[in-house]
Write an enzyme that holds these catalytic residues in place. Structure first.
Site, PDB file in Angstrom:
ATOM      1  CD  GLU A 106       0.327  -1.801  -1.953  1.00  0.00           C
ATOM      2  OE1 GLU A 106       0.404  -2.287  -0.809  1.00  0.00           O
ATOM      3  OE2 GLU A 106       1.171  -1.027  -2.422  1.00  0.00           O
ATOM      4  N   GLY A 107      -5.030  -4.847  -2.897  1.00  0.00           N
ATOM      5  CA  GLY A 107      -5.979  -5.779  -2.295  1.00  0.00           C
ATOM      6  C   GLY A 107      -7.076  -5.003  -1.613  1.00  0.00           C
TER       7      GLY A 107
END
Length: 859
Positions: free
Chosen positions: A505-506
């Site tokens: 997620e990043g």
């Protein structure tokens, strides 16, 4: 002397008065009037020379000019706007959509340099409904009891079929789905608490449950799906008939979504025997959680329409669609092995997969809007699943480490008494408290309708990083106990799982260096985004008016932050207004101070570096650290209030805020040391640190108070790990450690008797078992007391023990069955089906007990 005093009076009036006007953010017109009155008084009663008065009145005349709005816009703002347009940094569509995602909440107040604490304190304390609490005390507790992490990771490489079925039947995949579609419709806070509890027991289970309730098909359908799509998929997702996954990452494109090479081409094709207009898809994805077992795949791809079958454009950009995995050309089933944590994760590919246009989420009209959809949902989902998982693992590590270090003895003392171990324990407890606060307050804000894009990035980065620190410290204090793998090792899987949360997620490096401040500077600044929109407005007249208002508001904001930063630093913010007069009052004031300093540094960084600031990633990262520290410290203070301002929690609060604000100070210092424009750096240092760096990290004494919180039984220890699975049962190490810790406090007087008897020469043996026998023979302790001591020490020895294996059991093909002490293989223990009726009674009894004591243990 009187002349000197009079001169000092006038100097104080002008300098102090001007500083006050700027500090309190008095508007331009009122400030001009106030300065004019003071200047008239000085002209009449002062003894200044004509030349000096002329200079002062000339300066005042210049101050009057901006009050003439039309003249100002024509002569000042319009030329400034032309220059500004030439300075605008380039921005991709993905960056623009990310920038506009979500809402601005408390992060905006911190960016203002003058936070309104009432805005934060007015938010209600997050709480669980009766239904949500019953789910946590019932099915969630039951599921935790069914999980055997060694069996899952080492014996099976997956959760048993009966656990998958239990998860589906109890709608764990449906926490975010509304009841009208068969879901549970839980709040964001309840979602976070469920994930926290599961993560305290098994990273595999928390990942499996977390993903469908975060960024996935259900969330996308709820916000953007057509009613037909919702009616078809949501009931199936809620019941577990469909298992979802979402595929974004490609081998050539990870965090850079704009580089996606997965394509969809609008064309004619055959579907169910009919010729229709649809999309021919080709993709190659990896790292996709639940992909190996998914029945419906959310897919991000770039949509092209070369024959203009659906419109005039050739390229539509990133689009999201739902693809049933039994569609011809779809490949799933192979698995990755993420650091031996066997949640279902793997690649998926598709070759010439043809689907109708109505497979686009939201239908044809949402073609090309996939990235906007994803970043808007990330602004919420990123604040829940990964931060909650980190908090859950840390609650478990804190609960276990506090007990273990009190039970484990070296040189005749619990190892918790050694300062080196205590330093690590303080970090474990303090970081856990910060994560608990951040998750609770942010998920509570989401429940109130906020979509905090920047705080979600802050939580994703800092909670997962703190989770890694907690895991490292917990391993350190456990020593060999944490290293030796086997059924008795309750730490290693959590330790191994921490890098996974760091990367998804990043990736954290990207999140820190580009997203937190990069997005925050534009999104949260009171004026920058307004200036940007005004400069890009196609309506010249409206754009000029909006830019004028933003520009002069920005100038006043900058002048105010100069004054506020200097005054608050000079006075240690002791006179700063805060909402409470409590032992934590000074921490609110410290945040006020660093809010002004941060706003000042940010403004000068953007002014002097412009678009180049995006390339100065380390400068951006340090400013992001300052913003993050202030945000997290704010959540700690709010969490403390929400939990009833318990005095026993004060050491945790003080350690947490001191650690965070010291970090903010040091990162500001590092920012100034590395700022490329040295004269500006010196100028800023004069206003930010006029007295030098005066903030100190937590003291050793405070650290020892924090250690006492987690090594002694009591409400503070329980509250710190309130969501962890701590039930006392034979298969739960946390419960057994707590049981032994309770016994250690009960046995303390008896052990004191033994030590005294040894000093007096009544007993001689160094070996504990013989010492108990000798004490019993010498009537130092009774027969029952001796029996109690033996039982206690047997429990401790069992908890301190580690697994060992037959020589041929380790390695490829080995069963990894532990040989000492004798124990039936995990596969024969059948944790998922053990005496279910008895377990249900136990859960019901425990749920009733928890309801009765909930006031003592705040969620």
């Amino acid at each position: 002397m009187s002349s000197f005093l009079i001169g000092s009076f006038w100097l104080l009036l002008f300098v102090g008065g001007g500083m006050y006007l700027a500090y309190s953010r008095t508007d331009l017109l009122r400030s001009t009037v106030a300065v004019g009155i003071a200047l008239v008084a000085y002209s009449v009663y002062g003894d200044a020379s004509f030349l000096w008065l002329f200079v002062l009145w000339l300066a005042f005349a210049i101050m009057i000019v901006p009050n003439a709005v039309e003249f100002r816009r024509e002569k000042i703002t319009q030329p400034a706007l032309k220059i500004y347009r030439t300075m605008l940094p380039s921005m991709s569509d993905t960056e623009r959509e990310a920038l506009e995602a979500g809402s601005v909440w408390w992060d905006g107040e911190l960016f203002s340099g003058m936070p309104d604490w009432n805005r934060l304190m007015s938010f209600p304390a997050p709480s669980l409904s009766e239904e949500e609490q019953a789910f946590i005390d019932g099915p969630c507790e039951e599921l935790c009891g069914m999980l055997d992490d060694w069996d899952i990771a080492n014996e099976r490489g997956d959760m048993p079929a009966e656990i998958w079925q239990y998860i589906k039947q109890n709608r764990f995949f449906a926490m975010i789905i509304p009841k009208q579609y068969g879901g549970l419709e839980f709040s964001a806070y309840a979602n976070a608490m469920v994930i926290t509890k599961l993560a305290s027991r098994s990273a595999t289970a928390s990942s499996t449950v977390g993903v469908p309730n975060s960024l996935g098909p259900a969330e996308l359908l709820l916000h953007y799906g057509t009613e037909q799509q919702k009616q078809h998929y949501l009931p199936r997702l809620a019941s577990g008939e469909e298992i979802p996954c979402f595929a974004l990452t490609s081998p050539q494109a990870g965090s850079d979504a704009a580089a996606l090479i997965d394509t969809g081409v609008v064309c004619e094709g055959e579907w169910n025997g009919k010729k229709i207009t649809g999309i021919r898809l080709n993709w190659d994805k990896r790292y996709i959680t639940l992909a190996p077992v998914a029945t419906v795949l959310g897919l991000a791809f770039k949509l092209n329409d070369p024959d203009h079958l659906i419109g005039d454009k050739d390229e539509y950009g990133i689009t999201a669609a739902l693809i049933p995995t039994d569609t011809a050309g779809v490949t799933i089933g192979r698995r990755h092995n993420p650091l031996s944590i066997p949640f279902q994760n793997g690649p998926t590919s598709g070759k010439d997969v043809f689907v109708p246009l109505d497979h686009i989420i939201g239908g044809e009209e949402m073609a090309g809007k996939g990235w906007k959809m994803l970043v808007e949902l990330l602004s919420v989902g990123r604040a829940i699943t990964l931060p909650s998982s980190a908090a859950g693992g840390s609650q478990a590590a804190s609960y276990a480490s506090g007990a273990y270090t009190q039970l484990r003895r070296q040189f005749g003392l619990p190892i918790a008494k050694f300062d080196g171990v205590g330093e690590a324990l303080a970090r474990i407890a303090g970081h856990t408290y910060i994560m608990n606060a951040a998750v609770a307050i942010t998920s509570g804000a989401i429940g109130q309708g906020e979509k905090p894009a920047v705080p979600s990035a802050i939580l994703k980065y800092h909670c997962t990083e703190m989770g890694r620190k907690v895991a490292n410290d917990a391993m350190d204090v456990h020593g060999g106990k944490g290293v030796m793998m086997g059924p008795k090792n309750y730490l290693a899987r959590g330790y191994m799982a921490t890098p996974i949360a760091i990367t998804v997620e990043g990736a954290n490096i990207l999140t820190r260096s580009l997203i937190i401040f990069g997005q925050g500077a534009m999104r949260c600044h009171p004026f920058v985004l307004k200036e940007l929109h005004a400069a890009n407005d196609s309506n010249e007249e409206r754009g000029l008016i909006d830019f004028d208002n933003a520009l002069f508001g920005h100038i006043g904001y900058a002048v105010s932050n100069l004054a506020r930063s200097f005054v608050l630093a000079l006075t240690h913010a002791k006179f700063s207004n805060v909402p409470l007069n409590t032992p934590t009052r000074r921490y609110y004031q410290n945040i006020n101070r660093y809010s002004a300093a941060f706003a000042l540094a940010s403004d000068f960084a953007m002014l002097t570096l412009g678009g180049k600031l995006k390339q100065k990633e380390l400068l951006s990262a340090r400013l992001g650290d300052v913003l993050s520290s202030m945000y997290l410290a704010s959540t700690v203070l709010k969490h403390f209030e929400d939990q009833g301002r318990r005095a026993v929690d004060l050491p945790l609060v003080e350690w947490s805020v001191r650690t965070l604000m010291y970090h903010a100070q040091e990162q500001l210092h590092s920012f100034l040391r590395n700022f490329p424009n040295r004269p500006i750096a010196f100028f800023l240092r004069c206003f930010i640190f006029p007295r030098g760096r005066t903030y100190s990290a937590p003291s050793d004494e405070l650290g020892r108070k924090v250690v006492d919180v987690i090594t002694r039984t009591g409400e503070a220890r329980e509250r710190l790990s309130a969501q962890a699975y701590t039930t006392i049962e034979p298969t739960n190490p946390l419960g057994l450690l707590q049981e032994a810790l309770l016994l250690s406090e009960k046995m303390a007087p008896l052990e004191a008797k033994l030590r005294q008897a040894r000093k007096e020469g009544l007993i001689q043996s160094d070996y504990l078992g013989h010492r108990i026998d000798d004490a019993e023979k010498a009537a130092v302790i009774s027969k029952q007391e001796a029996s109690d001591l033996r039982d206690y020490h047997e429990k401790v020895l069992a908890l301190m023990s580690v697994d060992d294996f037959a020589a041929d059991a380790i390695g490829r093909g080995g069963s990894n069955a532990a040989t000492a002490p004798p124990k039936s293989p995990a596969s024969e223990r059948k944790p998922a089906v053990r005496k279910k009726s008895i377990r249900k009674k136990a859960v019901t009894k425990k749920a009733a007990s928890k309801t009765a004591t909930r006031k003592k243990k705040t969620n």
